[in-house]
Design an enzyme around this catalytic site. Structure first.
Site, PDB file in Angstrom:
ATOM      1  N   GLU A  26       0.857  -1.191   0.000  1.00 47.25           N
ATOM      2  CA  GLU A  26       0.000   0.000   0.000  1.00 47.25           C
ATOM      3  C   GLU A  26       0.895   1.245   0.000  1.00 47.25           C
ATOM      4  O   GLU A  26       1.764   1.366   0.860  1.00 47.25           O
ATOM      5  CB  GLU A  26      -0.902  -0.034   1.239  1.00 47.25           C
ATOM      6  CG  GLU A  26      -1.858  -1.212   1.205  1.00 47.25           C
ATOM      7  CD  GLU A  26      -2.264  -1.706   2.602  1.00 47.25           C
ATOM      8  OE1 GLU A  26      -2.102  -0.961   3.576  1.00 47.25           O
ATOM      9  OE2 GLU A  26      -2.745  -2.859   2.686  1.00 47.25           O
TER      10      GLU A  26
ATOM     11  N   GLU B 276      -4.117  -7.002   2.988  1.00 41.89           N
ATOM     12  CA  GLU B 276      -2.853  -7.564   3.461  1.00 41.89           C
ATOM     13  C   GLU B 276      -2.717  -9.066   3.200  1.00 41.89           C
ATOM     14  O   GLU B 276      -1.624  -9.550   2.887  1.00 41.89           O
ATOM     15  CB  GLU B 276      -2.670  -7.280   4.959  1.00 41.89           C
ATOM     16  CG  GLU B 276      -2.349  -5.819   5.294  1.00 41.89           C
ATOM     17  CD  GLU B 276      -3.546  -4.887   5.215  1.00 41.89           C
ATOM     18  OE1 GLU B 276      -4.684  -5.391   5.064  1.00 41.89           O
ATOM     19  OE2 GLU B 276      -3.372  -3.667   5.307  1.00 41.89           O
TER      20      GLU B 276
ATOM     21  N   GLN C 206       2.039  -2.052   5.574  1.00 38.63           N
ATOM     22  CA  GLN C 206       2.326  -0.660   5.902  1.00 38.63           C
ATOM     23  C   GLN C 206       2.792  -0.484   7.358  1.00 38.63           C
ATOM     24  O   GLN C 206       3.783   0.166   7.615  1.00 38.63           O
ATOM     25  CB  GLN C 206       1.098   0.180   5.611  1.00 38.63           C
ATOM     26  CG  GLN C 206       1.419   1.636   5.441  1.00 38.63           C
ATOM     27  CD  GLN C 206       0.376   2.331   4.597  1.00 38.63           C
ATOM     28  OE1 GLN C 206      -0.748   2.520   5.021  1.00 38.63           O
ATOM     29  NE2 GLN C 206       0.744   2.701   3.384  1.00 38.63           N
TER      30      GLN C 206
ATOM     31  N   ASP D 189       1.023  -3.450  12.916  1.00 40.31           N
ATOM     32  CA  ASP D 189      -0.292  -3.789  13.474  1.00 40.31           C
ATOM     33  C   ASP D 189      -1.198  -4.433  12.420  1.00 40.31           C
ATOM     34  O   ASP D 189      -2.062  -5.233  12.754  1.00 40.31           O
ATOM     35  CB  ASP D 189      -0.971  -2.526  13.991  1.00 40.31           C
ATOM     36  CG  ASP D 189      -0.104  -1.834  15.020  1.00 40.31           C
ATOM     37  OD1 ASP D 189      -0.399  -1.925  16.213  1.00 40.31           O
ATOM     38  OD2 ASP D 189       0.916  -1.231  14.612  1.00 40.31           O
ATOM     39  N   TYR D 190      -1.003  -4.079  11.157  1.00 38.73           N
ATOM     40  CA  TYR D 190      -1.900  -4.593  10.102  1.00 38.73           C
ATOM     41  C   TYR D 190      -1.431  -5.927   9.546  1.00 38.73           C
ATOM     42  O   TYR D 190      -2.092  -6.520   8.704  1.00 38.73           O
ATOM     43  CB  TYR D 190      -2.075  -3.527   9.006  1.00 38.73           C
ATOM     44  CG  TYR D 190      -2.478  -2.221   9.661  1.00 38.73           C
ATOM     45  CD1 TYR D 190      -3.510  -2.223  10.602  1.00 38.73           C
ATOM     46  CD2 TYR D 190      -1.794  -1.041   9.420  1.00 38.73           C
ATOM     47  CE1 TYR D 190      -3.854  -1.067  11.276  1.00 38.73           C
ATOM     48  CE2 TYR D 190      -2.149   0.120  10.100  1.00 38.73           C
ATOM     49  CZ  TYR D 190      -3.172   0.094  11.032  1.00 38.73           C
ATOM     50  OH  TYR D 190      -3.513   1.225  11.714  1.00 38.73           O
TER      51      TYR D 190
ATOM     52  N   HIS E 140      -1.497   1.393  16.480  1.00 32.05           N
ATOM     53  CA  HIS E 140      -0.286   1.926  15.849  1.00 32.05           C
ATOM     54  C   HIS E 140       0.941   1.750  16.723  1.00 32.05           C
ATOM     55  O   HIS E 140       1.947   2.386  16.490  1.00 32.05           O
ATOM     56  CB  HIS E 140      -0.464   3.417  15.520  1.00 32.05           C
ATOM     57  CG  HIS E 140      -1.499   3.659  14.484  1.00 32.05           C
ATOM     58  ND1 HIS E 140      -2.842   3.748  14.766  1.00 32.05           N
ATOM     59  CD2 HIS E 140      -1.410   3.799  13.143  1.00 32.05           C
ATOM     60  CE1 HIS E 140      -3.514   3.949  13.660  1.00 32.05           C
ATOM     61  NE2 HIS E 140      -2.687   3.985  12.663  1.00 32.05           N
TER      62      HIS E 140
END
Ligand code: TPP
Ligand code: MG
Length: 804
Positions: A495, A526, A548, A551-552, A593
């Site tokens: 991304e 993801e 990115q 956390d993701y 985050h």
């Protein structure tokens, strides 16, 4: 007979045509007989669990006919007929899989590591190097989680697009002939309910890759009918919006009944031409399939199918329909009866051979242990106990390795006080047998080739007096530039990775320089970004897939855990996907985050390397190391580090950071602090403050969490300081718990400790937002200072008086 099929068949002589049909019929009857006998083997206890391809035979013939050398399949547990039709699975191998035979020659799919019905071909030589994929039909190793095959399928298809369109990759190599290969996916109707299916489907439409997805639709997902699975109970109907038209790119969509042999062959030929020539993804919705023996050996389908449905299934069983069709054309029922009889005999012989072959070595081991026990019993005071064990073992008709080894091990308890050659022989036997089983069950988690990442030597970054201090991201950017120019098979995507060169500008300007295929923006998805990486890495490319923020990664974690991390292990080292996953973490900016949950990754990603560089020079070095190796890894760049400046090395692209090696960043004598990533900065600050109070800490940067400290340097430090503190910002017992276990249990540091080892980590909840949220959620400099001071107070209360 359909028109196209008739055209095709006119090219064959009548005899050839008939021969081909009868050959196909033999394949489906063989496959069905394997399913029937397979179920019986489970029900009689010879195998643990069975999941078979009955009721889905005929469409798989059609898929196999359109499948060419160099193509790839990413499918699921129903595809035994396809495997047989491409000559990749014999009945004997089918049964060897069912019994979990650990000899890769007998059970080529997984050497018994996966349950039967999970297929794979070999894409690596024994030394871990690539085989020529163009000379064979490639089957990426199946996994059990429904739709888990979809993300990888995207990458397998995208590889063809890369090979066709990137100038430096064009031509013929051992992976691709100008991108002419199709990635064929198979999935059950109910599994299309999974997010992975929809996400991959959309991404394939966007990317326009040569992918053909077959949905085997039998109206059920175990007991749950389509009504509860799919809107309108019809997957191709609801996906109509993806159909390409004269204005828009999209999918080509076909629907066909799974019992209609000639129509199926037409459809698969058309799909193959479209996908191969135009690189357009295709959906084939194969309807009206059945499940004559129910879902698996765990239950019977009479529990959830009504009589009407069962009657319909009996009539529309694809094998029965094909039989009727053949008879309608050739009037040769006698011939078919002969084939059926013959197949029954052959499959039964294959079953028997597979069983005997599987059991042969175990029976030999049983014999050996029985005879060792007889001998040792003669001299033992515990003779009756040992003979009892021996009798129990010899009474087992079909023993398992567990039966044999556990008997041998249990016998030792009766021999504690004895010391004779017979006992030594048992000990030696146990050692040898256990070592063999180590090879059978515990190898290949990581590469065992000469490119294993741990063997890549360190090359230090070099500087001269003119080396400038630059924003840390410039080091990454220049290093990625060097990587892309040196390694034509590298592509980086994620991304915002393309046009703006990622959210931290580590790729700034590189898309302009290397083109939109090699430095690419992706959708927000993801799991399928991970799949793109896995699939392309399986086909000889070296993708760097960006998530990115750490956390993701949770969205992609399932696929990394279930697919990538198990790939080398579950194929007994016969497939690999050296994918590099790049992400950024640890910034302490709130619940989603803060990027700190390293413990979760460490535990779920055994089979990948997990690297936590403390600055961008270290990170760049890791990328360089990984590209010299053949293993998958997760690199977590330290977001805080982006705010800092670093000296620009003058050997960009050449320096490497070694894997599994810790680094002592401050020497000290009073205690050893082990930390990694962003908490190192806090630890360094705390150490400076501690010095003022006479406490001299040694600081070690773990650098690589998986593998951790292969040289046991932390142990050496603890031997000197006799005290251990572990600091991170994961939850209590997360990565710090892992590190503690490594240091205390693996390295045996407990022997040298004079104080209780402590871990300083975050609170149990996720980090609250903002500066104060961090301060009260994550370890602060004060926390580190005070906990270490308190530790020293306990050691010497006079020198280190209580602060409060
Ligand atoms: C993620 C996940 N959830 C649940 C299961 C258990 N499970 C195995 S097969 C299956 C049904 C799949 O049905 P379908 O996709 O229609 O394939 P079929 O077996 O009917 O060919 C389920 C729920 C699983 N393997 N993975
Ligand atoms: Mg189904």
């Amino acid at each position: 007979m359909t028109e196209k099929f008739a055209e095709e068949t006119q090219k064959l002589s009548y005899q050839e045509f008939k021969k081909e049909i009868l050959h196909d019929y033999t394949t489906i009857v063989t496959s069905r007989e394997c399913s029937i006998l397979g179920r019986r083997e489970v029900l009689t206890g010879k195998a643990k669990f069975g999941i078979f391809g009955g009721g889905k035979e005929v469409p798989q013939l059609a898929m196999a006919k359109a499948f060419k050398n160099g193509d790839w399949r990413s499918g699921y547990y129903r595809d035994q007929t396809f495997m047989m039709a491409i000559d990749a699975l014999s009945p004997e191998q089918f049964f060897a899989g069912l019994y979990a035979h650990t000899d890769i020659k007998a059970e080529p799919n997984a050497a018994g590591r996966q349950m039967g019905g999970h297929f794979a071909s070999h894409t690596l030589n024994d030394n871990g190097t690539w085989m020529n994929h163009l000379q064979q039909k490639n089957v990426s190793a199946d996994i059990s989680p429904t739709a888990g095959q979809m993300p990888r399928l995207l990458g397998l298809a995208q590889a063809s697009k890369m090979y066709r369109n990137i100038d430096e990759l064009k031509g013929v190599n051992s992976f691709s002939d100008n991108g002419n290969e199709i990635a064929w996916g198979t999935i059950g109707n109910a599994s299309t309910s999974e997010g992975h299916f929809f996400e991959t489907f959309n991404a394939a439409g966007v990317l326009q890759v040569p992918m053909v997805i077959s949905v085997w639709d039998d109206g059920y997902g175990i007991s749950v009918p389509a009504k509860y699975q799919t809107t309108k109970e019809n997957i191709s109907e609801i996906l109509k919006g993806f159909q390409r038209d004269e204005h828009n790119k999209g999918f080509e969509i076909f629907t066909v009944n799974g019992w209609d042999y000639s129509k199926l062959i037409d459809v698969y030929n058309q799909a193959s031409t479209i996908a191969r020539n135009e690189h357009v993804p295709v959906l084939i919705h194969v309807k009206e399939l059945t499940q004559p023996q129910g879902h698996s050996t765990s239950g019977s389908h009479e529990r959830y199918k009504n009589e009407e449905r069962l009657n319909w299934e009996a009539k529309f069983d694809c094998n029965i329909k094909m039989r009727e069709w053949i008879i309608s054309m050739f009037e040769n029922e006698e011939e078919l009866i002969e084939i059926e009889k013959d197949v029954k005999k052959q499959v039964n012989t294959a079953r028997r051979n597979a069983w005997n072959n599987y059991l042969k070595d175990i029976k030999q081991a049983q014999k050996e242990v029985v005879s060792l026990l007889v001998k040792v019993a003669e001299k033992s005071d515990n003779k009756p106990f040992i003979l009892k064990l021996k009798d129990e073992l010899s009474a087992i008709k079909d023993p398992s390795k567990k039966d044999v080894l556990s008997t041998a091990r249990r016998s030792l308890r009766h021999l504690i006080d004895e010391n004779n050659i017979e006992k030594t022989q048992i000990l030696i036997w146990i050692e040898n047998y256990s070592e063999q089983q180590l090879h059978n069950y515990n190898t290949h988690l990581f590469s065992e080739s000469k490119n294993n990442a741990k063997t890549i030597k360190e090359v230090l970054p070099t500087f001269d007096e003119n080396s400038e201090l630059v924003d840390a991201r410039v080091i990454l950017k220049n290093n990625f530039d060097a990587i892309l120019s040196r390694h034509k098979e590298v592509m980086i995507f994620g991304e915002d990775a393309g046009k703006i060169g990622d959210v931290n500008q580590g790729l700034e300007g590189l898309q302009e320089k290397y083109g939109r295929l090699r430095v690419a923006d992706t959708g927000i998805r993801e799991a399928s970004i991970m799949g793109q990486g896995i699939g392309m890495a399986m086909r000889g490319l070296r993708p760097i897939a960006e998530i990115q923020y750490l956390d993701y990664l949770l969205y992609g974690l399932q696929i990394l855990s279930d697919d990538l991390s198990t790939l080398h292990y579950r194929t007994f080292g016969k497939q690999k996907a050296p994918l590099i996953v790049r992400t950024r973490g640890h910034r302490l900016e709130g619940i989603w985050h803060s990027g700190s949950h390293m413990g979760a990754f460490i535990h779920l990603l055994r089979g990948m390397y997990i690297l936590t560089p403390r600055n961008m020079t270290k990170a760049a070095g890791f990328y360089n190391t990984l590209l010299l190796s053949d293993e998958p890894a997760l690199v977590v760049e330290n977001l805080n580090g982006y705010r800092l400046k670093e000296k620009l090395p003058n050997n960009i692209g050449d320096f490497t950071t070694p894997i599994g090696i810790v680094e002592t960043i401050k020497e000290g004598n009073d205690l050893t602090i082990v930390s990694y990533g962003s908490t190192l900065k806090l630890v360094e600050e705390a150490a400076k403050e501690l010095i003022q109070f006479g406490i001299d800490a040694e600081i070690i940067d773990a650098q690589t969490l998986l593998p951790f400290d292969i040289n046991h340097d932390v142990l050496k430090s603890v031997q000197k300081t006799n005290r251990l503190v572990i600091v991170d910002e994961d939850v209590p017992g997360g990565a710090s718990g892992y590190l503690l276990n490594e240091i205390l249990n693996t390295q045996n540091a407990y022997e040298f400790l004079d104080s209780k080892p402590i871990t300083i980590s975050a609170k149990n909840h996720r980090a609250a937002y903002g500066t104060d949220g961090d301060y009260f959620s994550k370890p602060s400099i004060e926390d580190i200072f005070e906990k270490i001071y308190a530790l020293m107070h306990e050691v010497d209360p006079t020198t280190y008086k209580k602060i409060y």
